[in-house]
Design a protein around this motif. Sequence first.
Motif, mmCIF file in Angstrom:
data_model
loop_
_atom_site.group_PDB
_atom_site.id
_atom_site.type_symbol
_atom_site.label_atom_id
_atom_site.label_comp_id
_atom_site.label_asym_id
_atom_site.label_seq_id
_atom_site.Cartn_x
_atom_site.Cartn_y
_atom_site.Cartn_z
ATOM 1 N N ILE A 55 16.790 -11.110 -36.885
ATOM 2 C CA ILE A 55 17.892 -10.138 -36.900
ATOM 3 C C ILE A 55 17.733 -9.158 -35.746
ATOM 4 O O ILE A 55 18.696 -8.843 -35.048
ATOM 5 C CB ILE A 55 17.958 -9.401 -38.250
ATOM 6 C CG1 ILE A 55 18.403 -10.376 -39.348
ATOM 7 C CG2 ILE A 55 18.915 -8.217 -38.176
ATOM 8 C CD1 ILE A 55 18.274 -9.833 -40.760
ATOM 9 N N ILE A 56 16.509 -8.681 -35.530
ATOM 10 C CA ILE A 56 16.263 -7.754 -34.428
ATOM 11 C C ILE A 56 16.602 -8.432 -33.108
ATOM 12 O O ILE A 56 17.259 -7.846 -32.250
ATOM 13 C CB ILE A 56 14.801 -7.252 -34.432
ATOM 14 C CG1 ILE A 56 14.558 -6.350 -35.647
ATOM 15 C CG2 ILE A 56 14.469 -6.514 -33.142
ATOM 16 C CD1 ILE A 56 13.093 -6.053 -35.910
ATOM 17 N N PHE A 57 16.196 -9.691 -32.938
ATOM 18 C CA PHE A 57 16.497 -10.416 -31.703
ATOM 19 C C PHE A 57 18.000 -10.532 -31.500
ATOM 20 O O PHE A 57 18.509 -10.267 -30.414
ATOM 21 C CB PHE A 57 15.867 -11.808 -31.725
ATOM 22 C CG PHE A 57 16.266 -12.630 -30.542
ATOM 23 C CD1 PHE A 57 15.725 -12.379 -29.299
ATOM 24 C CD2 PHE A 57 17.210 -13.641 -30.669
ATOM 25 C CE1 PHE A 57 16.109 -13.120 -28.194
ATOM 26 C CE2 PHE A 57 17.597 -14.383 -29.577
ATOM 27 C CZ PHE A 57 17.037 -14.129 -28.336
ATOM 28 N N LEU A 58 18.714 -10.909 -32.549
ATOM 29 C CA LEU A 58 20.166 -11.049 -32.434
ATOM 30 C C LEU A 58 20.816 -9.721 -32.096
ATOM 31 O O LEU A 58 21.747 -9.646 -31.303
ATOM 32 C CB LEU A 58 20.755 -11.614 -33.727
ATOM 33 C CG LEU A 58 20.385 -13.057 -34.039
ATOM 34 C CD1 LEU A 58 20.899 -13.445 -35.418
ATOM 35 C CD2 LEU A 58 20.923 -13.999 -32.977
ATOM 36 N N PHE A 85 7.671 -2.383 -36.324
ATOM 37 C CA PHE A 85 9.103 -2.472 -36.068
ATOM 38 C C PHE A 85 9.402 -2.133 -34.604
ATOM 39 O O PHE A 85 10.143 -2.843 -33.931
ATOM 40 C CB PHE A 85 9.888 -1.541 -37.001
ATOM 41 C CG PHE A 85 11.365 -1.603 -36.794
ATOM 42 C CD1 PHE A 85 12.109 -2.630 -37.360
ATOM 43 C CD2 PHE A 85 12.022 -0.663 -36.022
ATOM 44 C CE1 PHE A 85 13.484 -2.719 -37.166
ATOM 45 C CE2 PHE A 85 13.393 -0.740 -35.814
ATOM 46 C CZ PHE A 85 14.123 -1.765 -36.392
ATOM 47 N N LYS A 86 8.794 -1.063 -34.113
ATOM 48 C CA LYS A 86 9.004 -0.672 -32.711
ATOM 49 C C LYS A 86 8.537 -1.767 -31.755
ATOM 50 O O LYS A 86 9.224 -2.072 -30.783
ATOM 51 C CB LYS A 86 8.260 0.626 -32.389
ATOM 52 C CG LYS A 86 8.937 1.863 -32.917
ATOM 53 C CD LYS A 86 8.235 3.101 -32.386
ATOM 54 C CE LYS A 86 7.569 3.822 -33.510
ATOM 55 N NZ LYS A 86 6.832 5.006 -33.121
ATOM 56 N N ARG A 87 7.360 -2.325 -32.036
ATOM 57 C CA ARG A 87 6.841 -3.391 -31.173
ATOM 58 C C ARG A 87 7.781 -4.588 -31.146
ATOM 59 O O ARG A 87 8.060 -5.148 -30.081
ATOM 60 C CB ARG A 87 5.454 -3.834 -31.648
ATOM 61 C CG ARG A 87 4.323 -3.063 -31.047
ATOM 62 C CD ARG A 87 2.975 -3.756 -31.273
ATOM 63 N NE ARG A 87 2.721 -4.163 -32.646
ATOM 64 C CZ ARG A 87 2.238 -3.373 -33.598
ATOM 65 N NH1 ARG A 87 1.955 -2.124 -33.342
ATOM 66 N NH2 ARG A 87 2.029 -3.835 -34.815
ATOM 67 N N GLN A 88 8.262 -4.995 -32.329
ATOM 68 C CA GLN A 88 9.166 -6.148 -32.393
ATOM 69 C C GLN A 88 10.471 -5.857 -31.650
ATOM 70 O O GLN A 88 10.990 -6.711 -30.933
ATOM 71 C CB GLN A 88 9.453 -6.524 -33.851
ATOM 72 C CG GLN A 88 8.286 -7.131 -34.571
ATOM 73 C CD GLN A 88 7.858 -8.453 -33.960
ATOM 74 O OE1 GLN A 88 8.647 -9.208 -33.422
ATOM 75 N NE2 GLN A 88 6.571 -8.715 -34.031
ATOM 76 N N LEU A 89 10.981 -4.664 -31.830
ATOM 77 C CA LEU A 89 12.219 -4.285 -31.163
ATOM 78 C C LEU A 89 12.044 -4.308 -29.640
ATOM 79 O O LEU A 89 12.868 -4.872 -28.919
ATOM 80 C CB LEU A 89 12.666 -2.896 -31.635
ATOM 81 C CG LEU A 89 14.051 -2.437 -31.220
ATOM 82 C CD1 LEU A 89 15.125 -3.343 -31.820
ATOM 83 C CD2 LEU A 89 14.276 -0.998 -31.659
ATOM 84 N N ASN A 97 14.931 -10.339 -23.962
ATOM 85 C CA ASN A 97 16.364 -10.440 -23.682
ATOM 86 C C ASN A 97 16.661 -9.996 -22.266
ATOM 87 O O ASN A 97 17.407 -10.634 -21.546
ATOM 88 C CB ASN A 97 17.153 -9.617 -24.694
ATOM 89 C CG ASN A 97 18.637 -9.708 -24.454
ATOM 90 O OD1 ASN A 97 19.178 -10.798 -24.362
ATOM 91 N ND2 ASN A 97 19.272 -8.579 -24.331
ATOM 92 N N LYS A 98 16.085 -8.893 -21.858
ATOM 93 C CA LYS A 98 16.320 -8.346 -20.527
ATOM 94 C C LYS A 98 15.796 -9.272 -19.457
ATOM 95 O O LYS A 98 16.410 -9.463 -18.417
ATOM 96 C CB LYS A 98 15.673 -6.967 -20.414
ATOM 97 C CG LYS A 98 16.163 -6.179 -19.251
ATOM 98 C CD LYS A 98 15.652 -4.753 -19.321
ATOM 99 C CE LYS A 98 16.269 -3.964 -18.199
ATOM 100 N NZ LYS A 98 15.889 -2.570 -18.227
#
Length: 145
Positions: free
Chosen positions: A7-10, A130-134, A141-142
Amino acid sequence: MNKYIIIIFLFVTTLSFGQRNQDWEKINSLKVAFITEKLSLSSKEAQEFWPVYNEYQEKRNALRKKSHNQIRGKIKDSNTLTEKEAENLLALHIQIEEEEEALDSSFLKKVSKVITAKKTLLLLRSEEEFKRQLMKQYRQNKGGR
């Protein structure tokens, strides 16, 4: 947990600069779900935990905003500051840092009365995770563009 990473990736792949507030709302929603799952909060715990956590986050965001508005922009122009202006800016920075430490300490004391000490430590770990995964998904993505 893997479903949250997906979900975070999307989410990160669809970030757009024109929707900053909506983006933060989405990130916060994902964070709430992530933390709820990680801590396995009972309904009673959740009822008591989230108001304490949300109040803390609001105060934390206000301090970050204060720091950004009153300090960060001026630091960029530090070459043009007088020594007195630099001293005042440094004193303000130290004051805000101390306010953040006091806020963190107060929050940890409050929240550990609502959830167990073990869950409080798990909360700290979960926030970092959570921060690391984000950030990981954002970088991937970038870099993929």
